[in-house]
Design a protein around this motif. Structure first.
Motif, short mmCIF file in Angstrom:
data_model
loop_
_atom_site.label_atom_id
_atom_site.label_comp_id
_atom_site.label_asym_id
_atom_site.label_seq_id
_atom_site.Cartn_x
_atom_site.Cartn_y
_atom_site.Cartn_z
N HIS A 101 -34.08 27.88 -36.40
CA HIS A 101 -33.88 29.27 -35.95
C HIS A 101 -34.23 29.36 -34.47
O HIS A 101 -35.37 29.14 -34.07
CB HIS A 101 -34.75 30.22 -36.76
N LEU A 102 -33.22 29.67 -33.66
CA LEU A 102 -33.41 29.92 -32.24
C LEU A 102 -33.12 31.39 -31.99
O LEU A 102 -32.10 31.93 -32.47
CB LEU A 102 -32.45 29.08 -31.39
N SER A 103 -34.01 32.05 -31.25
CA SER A 103 -33.85 33.48 -31.00
C SER A 103 -34.00 33.78 -29.51
O SER A 103 -35.02 33.43 -28.91
CB SER A 103 -34.89 34.27 -31.80
N ALA A 104 -32.96 34.38 -28.94
CA ALA A 104 -32.98 34.85 -27.55
C ALA A 104 -33.43 33.77 -26.57
O ALA A 104 -34.28 34.00 -25.71
CB ALA A 104 -33.86 36.09 -27.42
N VAL A 105 -32.85 32.59 -26.72
CA VAL A 105 -33.25 31.44 -25.90
C VAL A 105 -32.55 31.49 -24.54
O VAL A 105 -31.32 31.63 -24.45
CB VAL A 105 -32.93 30.12 -26.62
N HIS A 106 -33.35 31.38 -23.49
CA HIS A 106 -32.85 31.34 -22.12
C HIS A 106 -33.26 30.02 -21.48
O HIS A 106 -34.35 29.51 -21.71
CB HIS A 106 -33.45 32.49 -21.29
N LYS A 107 -32.37 29.48 -20.65
CA LYS A 107 -32.69 28.28 -19.88
C LYS A 107 -31.87 28.26 -18.60
O LYS A 107 -30.65 28.49 -18.62
CB LYS A 107 -32.40 27.01 -20.68
N ALA A 108 -32.56 28.02 -17.48
CA ALA A 108 -31.89 27.92 -16.19
C ALA A 108 -32.37 26.66 -15.49
O ALA A 108 -33.51 26.21 -15.67
CB ALA A 108 -32.19 29.15 -15.33
N TYR A 109 -31.48 26.09 -14.70
CA TYR A 109 -31.81 24.97 -13.83
C TYR A 109 -31.70 25.49 -12.39
O TYR A 109 -30.60 25.65 -11.86
CB TYR A 109 -30.86 23.79 -14.05
N LEU A 139 -36.93 19.78 -24.77
CA LEU A 139 -36.86 20.63 -23.58
C LEU A 139 -37.39 22.00 -23.95
O LEU A 139 -37.08 22.52 -25.03
CB LEU A 139 -35.40 20.73 -23.12
N ALA A 140 -38.22 22.56 -23.08
CA ALA A 140 -38.79 23.89 -23.36
C ALA A 140 -37.87 24.98 -22.84
O ALA A 140 -37.33 24.87 -21.73
CB ALA A 140 -40.16 24.01 -22.71
N PRO A 141 -37.66 26.04 -23.62
CA PRO A 141 -36.87 27.16 -23.11
C PRO A 141 -37.67 27.95 -22.07
O PRO A 141 -38.90 27.93 -22.08
CB PRO A 141 -36.61 28.00 -24.36
N ASP A 142 -36.98 28.64 -21.19
CA ASP A 142 -37.66 29.53 -20.26
C ASP A 142 -38.18 30.77 -20.98
O ASP A 142 -39.25 31.29 -20.66
CB ASP A 142 -36.70 29.95 -19.13
#
Length: 205
Positions: free
Chosen positions: A8-16, A56-59
């Motif tokens: 379950h992934l919820s509202a996951v954000h990731k930026a480089y 990898l950790a989400p932001d």
């Protein structure tokens, strides 16, 4: 069979840096589900999977796994100096498996049993990927996360892979597969299109 979703992934954000890849991605995979993740190159599919398995950790956002996943990355992570058999013995120790019967069944099913004593550095790209996939599956985890696991496979092995994935799904495993091939979509119970950093779910069965 496990209770509740295996992933379950919820509202996951990731930026480089300034480049935002995931912008509130949601994904839920129940036991006994074969789920596909599709999207254009560079859309963030591999990033999503690396976050799902804890590499990898989400932001921002939350990630929950019902159990440690079996993860097959897009690029084979094997030791060129070790043979196929030595890889299986090494991972047997890592996974604390009492025996390797299931692992060798996977080797036979994927059709590279004649390479048992071959060093990974001498394997073809497709056979390296077969070994990569076997190492991810050999401890029979409830959750499998596979990033284009059949790269380099011939058509026969490609079909064997899908037979195996369906068999695992029917045994109650949760199977997540990243794919870019349109003819693969028929195999999935749910398809999740990654567009502009979000997943859009489509039920196929």
């Amino acid at each position: 069979m496990a209770e509740g979703p295996q992933l379950h992934l919820s509202a996951v954000h990731k930026a480089y840096g300034r480049r935002s890849v995931l912008r509130g991605a949601d994904l839920t995979v129940e036991p006994g589900t074969l789920a596909g993740v599709v999207g254009e190159n560079g859309s963030g599919k591999s990033t999503l999977l690396r976050i799902a398995v804890g590499q990898l950790a989400p932001d921002h956002g939350t990630v929950r796994c019902g159990s440690p996943p079996g993860y097959c990355p897009q690029q084979a992570v094997v030791n060129d100096m070790l043979t196929v058999a030595q890889h299986l013995r090494l991972f047997q120790v890592a996974y604390r498996l009492p025996q390797l019967r299931y692992a060798w069944q996977l080797v036979d099913l994927l059709g590279f049993q004649d390479e048992r004593r071959t060093r990974a550095g001498e394997l073809s790209g497709g056979t390296r990927q077969k070994l990569n996939l076997t190492l991810a599956l050999m401890h029979d985890p409830p959750l499998l996360v596979l990033d284009e696991p059949y790269q380099g496979f011939d058509w026969d092995t490609h079909q064997r892979f899908w037979d195996l994935a369906i068999r695992l799904r029917d045994r109650g495993r949760s199977v997540v597969v990243v794919s870019h091939l349109l003819h693969d979509l028929q195999h999935f119970d749910t398809v999740h299109h990654l567009r502009e950093g979000r997943l859009h779910r489509e039920v196929t069965r």
